[in-house]
Design a protein around this motif. Structure first.
Motif, PDB file in Angstrom:
ATOM      1  N   VAL A   1       0.838  -1.195   0.000  1.00 44.14           N
ATOM      2  CA  VAL A   1       0.000   0.000   0.000  1.00 44.14           C
ATOM      3  C   VAL A   1       0.879   1.253   0.000  1.00 44.14           C
ATOM      4  CG1 VAL A   1      -1.641   1.360   1.370  1.00 44.14           C
ATOM      5  CG2 VAL A   1      -1.986  -1.104   1.093  1.00 44.14           C
ATOM      6  N   ARG A   2       1.868   1.275   0.887  1.00 39.31           N
ATOM      7  CA  ARG A   2       2.777   2.420   0.965  1.00 39.31           C
ATOM      8  C   ARG A   2       3.529   2.627  -0.351  1.00 39.31           C
ATOM      9  NH1 ARG A   2       6.735   1.358   5.593  1.00 39.31           N
ATOM     10  NH2 ARG A   2       7.619   3.241   4.664  1.00 39.31           N
ATOM     11  N   ARG A   3       3.959   1.530  -0.961  1.00 36.11           N
ATOM     12  CA  ARG A   3       4.719   1.635  -2.208  1.00 36.11           C
ATOM     13  C   ARG A   3       3.872   2.233  -3.326  1.00 36.11           C
ATOM     14  NH1 ARG A   3       5.803  -3.990  -4.564  1.00 36.11           N
ATOM     15  NH2 ARG A   3       3.580  -3.705  -4.989  1.00 36.11           N
ATOM     16  N   ASP A   4       2.590   1.866  -3.366  1.00 34.65           N
ATOM     17  CA  ASP A   4       1.731   2.349  -4.446  1.00 34.65           C
ATOM     18  C   ASP A   4       1.327   3.811  -4.249  1.00 34.65           C
ATOM     19  OD1 ASP A   4       1.906  -0.109  -5.584  1.00 34.65           O
ATOM     20  OD2 ASP A   4      -0.186  -0.686  -5.274  1.00 34.65           O
ATOM     21  N   ILE A   5       1.215   4.246  -3.007  1.00 37.29           N
ATOM     22  CA  ILE A   5       0.762   5.621  -2.758  1.00 37.29           C
ATOM     23  C   ILE A   5       1.896   6.620  -2.970  1.00 37.29           C
ATOM     24  CG2 ILE A   5      -0.029   7.195  -0.948  1.00 37.29           C
ATOM     25  CD1 ILE A   5      -1.805   4.984   0.063  1.00 37.29           C
ATOM     26  N   ARG A   6       3.077   6.297  -2.521  1.00 37.70           N
ATOM     27  CA  ARG A   6       4.262   7.147  -2.702  1.00 37.70           C
ATOM     28  C   ARG A   6       4.169   8.454  -1.923  1.00 37.70           C
ATOM     29  NH1 ARG A   6       8.527   4.391  -5.140  1.00 37.70           N
ATOM     30  NH2 ARG A   6       7.655   2.910  -6.629  1.00 37.70           N
ATOM     31  N   ALA A   7       3.279   9.368  -2.320  1.00 38.18           N
ATOM     32  CA  ALA A   7       3.218  10.677  -1.661  1.00 38.18           C
ATOM     33  C   ALA A   7       1.840  11.281  -1.849  1.00 38.18           C
ATOM     34  CB  ALA A   7       4.287  11.615  -2.220  1.00 38.18           C
ATOM     35  N   ILE A   8       1.465  12.173  -0.928  1.00 38.19           N
ATOM     36  CA  ILE A   8       0.229  12.954  -1.030  1.00 38.19           C
ATOM     37  C   ILE A   8       0.606  14.402  -0.766  1.00 38.19           C
ATOM     38  CG2 ILE A   8      -2.098  13.356  -0.143  1.00 38.19           C
ATOM     39  CD1 ILE A   8      -2.148  10.473   0.826  1.00 38.19           C
ATOM     40  N   GLY A   9       0.459  15.237  -1.771  1.00 38.45           N
ATOM     41  CA  GLY A   9       0.846  16.634  -1.630  1.00 38.45           C
ATOM     42  C   GLY A   9      -0.153  17.443  -0.814  1.00 38.45           C
ATOM     43  N   LYS A  10       0.324  18.574  -0.301  1.00 44.11           N
ATOM     44  CA  LYS A  10      -0.547  19.496   0.435  1.00 44.11           C
ATOM     45  C   LYS A  10      -1.242  20.403  -0.577  1.00 44.11           C
ATOM     46  CE  LYS A  10       2.121  19.547   4.735  1.00 44.11           C
ATOM     47  NZ  LYS A  10       2.835  20.375   5.725  1.00 44.11           N
ATOM     48  N   GLY A  11      -2.301  19.882  -1.161  1.00 43.97           N
ATOM     49  CA  GLY A  11      -2.971  20.596  -2.240  1.00 43.97           C
ATOM     50  C   GLY A  11      -4.133  21.456  -1.808  1.00 43.97           C
ATOM     51  N   GLU A  12      -4.492  21.445  -0.538  1.00 44.96           N
ATOM     52  CA  GLU A  12      -5.613  22.233  -0.049  1.00 44.96           C
ATOM     53  C   GLU A  12      -5.095  23.437   0.731  1.00 44.96           C
ATOM     54  OE1 GLU A  12      -8.817  19.294   1.433  1.00 44.96           O
ATOM     55  OE2 GLU A  12      -7.005  18.119   1.036  1.00 44.96           O
ATOM     56  N   VAL A  13      -5.857  24.523   0.699  1.00 41.62           N
ATOM     57  CA  VAL A  13      -5.402  25.785   1.288  1.00 41.62           C
ATOM     58  C   VAL A  13      -6.417  26.267   2.315  1.00 41.62           C
ATOM     59  CG1 VAL A  13      -4.745  28.178   0.843  1.00 41.62           C
ATOM     60  CG2 VAL A  13      -4.212  26.408  -0.840  1.00 41.62           C
ATOM     61  N   TYR A  14      -5.915  26.583   3.510  1.00 42.97           N
ATOM     62  CA  TYR A  14      -6.721  27.268   4.531  1.00 42.97           C
ATOM     63  C   TYR A  14      -6.360  28.747   4.485  1.00 42.97           C
ATOM     64  CZ  TYR A  14      -8.587  28.695   9.066  1.00 42.97           C
ATOM     65  OH  TYR A  14      -9.280  29.334  10.072  1.00 42.97           O
ATOM     66  N   ASN A  15      -7.370  29.602   4.351  1.00 45.95           N
ATOM     67  CA  ASN A  15      -7.105  31.041   4.240  1.00 45.95           C
ATOM     68  C   ASN A  15      -8.259  31.794   4.889  1.00 45.95           C
ATOM     69  OD1 ASN A  15      -6.072  33.520   3.615  1.00 45.95           O
ATOM     70  ND2 ASN A  15      -6.483  33.409   1.427  1.00 45.95           N
ATOM     71  N   GLN A  16      -8.183  31.915   6.214  1.00 41.94           N
ATOM     72  CA  GLN A  16      -9.222  32.610   6.958  1.00 41.94           C
ATOM     73  C   GLN A  16      -8.597  33.429   8.077  1.00 41.94           C
ATOM     74  OE1 GLN A  16     -12.505  30.187   8.322  1.00 41.94           O
ATOM     75  NE2 GLN A  16     -12.499  28.916   6.497  1.00 41.94           N
ATOM     76  N   SER A  17      -9.211  34.559   8.339  1.00 44.73           N
ATOM     77  CA  SER A  17      -8.821  35.435   9.462  1.00 44.73           C
ATOM     78  C   SER A  17      -7.338  35.775   9.433  1.00 44.73           C
ATOM     79  CB  SER A  17      -9.182  34.763  10.796  1.00 44.73           C
ATOM     80  OG  SER A  17     -10.555  34.441  10.843  1.00 44.73           O
ATOM     81  N   GLY A  18      -6.798  35.962   8.235  1.00 42.06           N
ATOM     82  CA  GLY A  18      -5.401  36.343   8.116  1.00 42.06           C
ATOM     83  C   GLY A  18      -4.409  35.205   8.242  1.00 42.06           C
ATOM     84  N   THR A  19      -4.917  33.984   8.383  1.00 40.34           N
ATOM     85  CA  THR A  19      -4.039  32.816   8.493  1.00 40.34           C
ATOM     86  C   THR A  19      -4.147  31.996   7.213  1.00 40.34           C
ATOM     87  OG1 THR A  19      -4.356  32.724  10.884  1.00 40.34           O
ATOM     88  CG2 THR A  19      -3.488  30.745   9.813  1.00 40.34           C
ATOM     89  N   ARG A  20      -2.990  31.651   6.641  1.00 44.36           N
ATOM     90  CA  ARG A  20      -2.979  30.903   5.394  1.00 44.36           C
ATOM     91  C   ARG A  20      -1.932  29.789   5.479  1.00 44.36           C
ATOM     92  NH1 ARG A  20      -4.007  31.657  -0.251  1.00 44.36           N
ATOM     93  NH2 ARG A  20      -2.517  30.517  -1.538  1.00 44.36           N
ATOM     94  N   PHE A  21      -2.335  28.572   5.136  1.00 43.41           N
ATOM     95  CA  PHE A  21      -1.395  27.461   5.073  1.00 43.41           C
ATOM     96  C   PHE A  21      -1.966  26.358   4.201  1.00 43.41           C
ATOM     97  CE2 PHE A  21      -4.011  26.846   8.873  1.00 43.41           C
ATOM     98  CZ  PHE A  21      -4.477  25.547   8.708  1.00 43.41           C
TER      99      PHE A  21
END
Length: 258
Positions: free
Chosen positions: A59-79
């Protein structure tokens, strides 16, 4: 032939004499259900029958990686982050492929109440979830993770368990983010600006400045090579600041200020 014999025949097996005697003696009338796996043979689309630790590695070999593709941007905080739905959507098909089941077998929850900046009340839930990772052969791994969540209604427990699941899949799957390695950036530290000697005068002349602090000031001036800087002392004369600090420090020490 009775109900039990019919059920056994449907499952492709016969009741032994001992089984028949036992069933006859207990007075049970419910038929034995067929074993759904009795005649099972893996097909071409079924996962390979390997131990759970091998299936998890695949399972780990097939997944490899998951990027941080989602963005939180509220109340002046963004990540950027990897949401629970994204992680489950990636893991789901791959675990099916390798015959791996992820089961929550026990949940311990603690609750509290938090107040937001706006004054509204939120219910806080912290969970400790015990997980069973079952492989295609039925053998298992036992793991546990924690999750924490806040909610204004009745979803804090569900959210906390979802966080615990995401933590399980990412941490025990050792799934990288595809982010740039920290060592690829090299930042040179700048030198702290040197405090001018003249800015120490008010503190040196202040009668509440201890002899210990004066010794520290003398050290700071020496480390920045400013002991010879000329300043106007407390009586209006020009004096080297190093000599001035030493003189006043001796006076304070003699007066009993340690």
């Amino acid at each position: 032939m009775g109900l039990r014999e019919n059920a056994a025949a449907a499952a492709g097996r016969a009741l032994t004499d001992d089984t028949q005697d036992q069933l006859a003696g207990d007075g049970a009338e419910t038929a034995l259900l067929p074993d759904p796996m009795a005649d099972y043979e893996p097909g071409n689309d079924d996962p390979e029958m390997v131990p759970v630790h091998i299936a998890w590695l695949r399972v780990r070999r097939d997944i490899r990686a998951i990027g941080k593709g989602e963005v939180y941007n509220q109340s002046g905080t963004r990540f950027n982050f990897r949401g629970a739905d994204t992680v489950v959507n990636v893991f789901g098909p791959v675990t099916l492929k390798h015959g791996v089941n992820v089961l929550s077998t026990e949940v311990e929850a603690d609750y509290g109440e938090k107040t937001t900046k706006s004054g509204s009340k939120m219910r806080e839930c912290t969970t400790l979830v015990h997980w069973t990772i079952m492989g295609p052969m039925g053998d298992t791994l036992t793991l546990q993770t924690r999750g924490e969540a806040l909610d204004t209604a009745d979803k804090s427990t569900t959210k906390a368990q979802t966080v615990a699941l995401r933590t399980l899949l990412l941490q025990f799957g050792l799934i990288p983010t595809q982010d740039k390695e920290p060592d690829t950036d090299r930042i040179e530290r700048g030198e702290d600006p040197i405090r001018p000697a003249v800015t120490y005068l008010d503190e040196i002349c202040n009668p509440h400045t201890s002899a210990g602090r004066l010794r520290q000031i003398h050290h700071e001036l020496g480390s920045t090579r400013q002991l010879g800087a000329l300043v106007t002392n407390e009586v209006g004369d020009e004096e080297q600041i190093g000599a001035m600090v030493a003189r006043i420090g001796k006076e304070r020490a003699a007066a009993g200020d340690r």
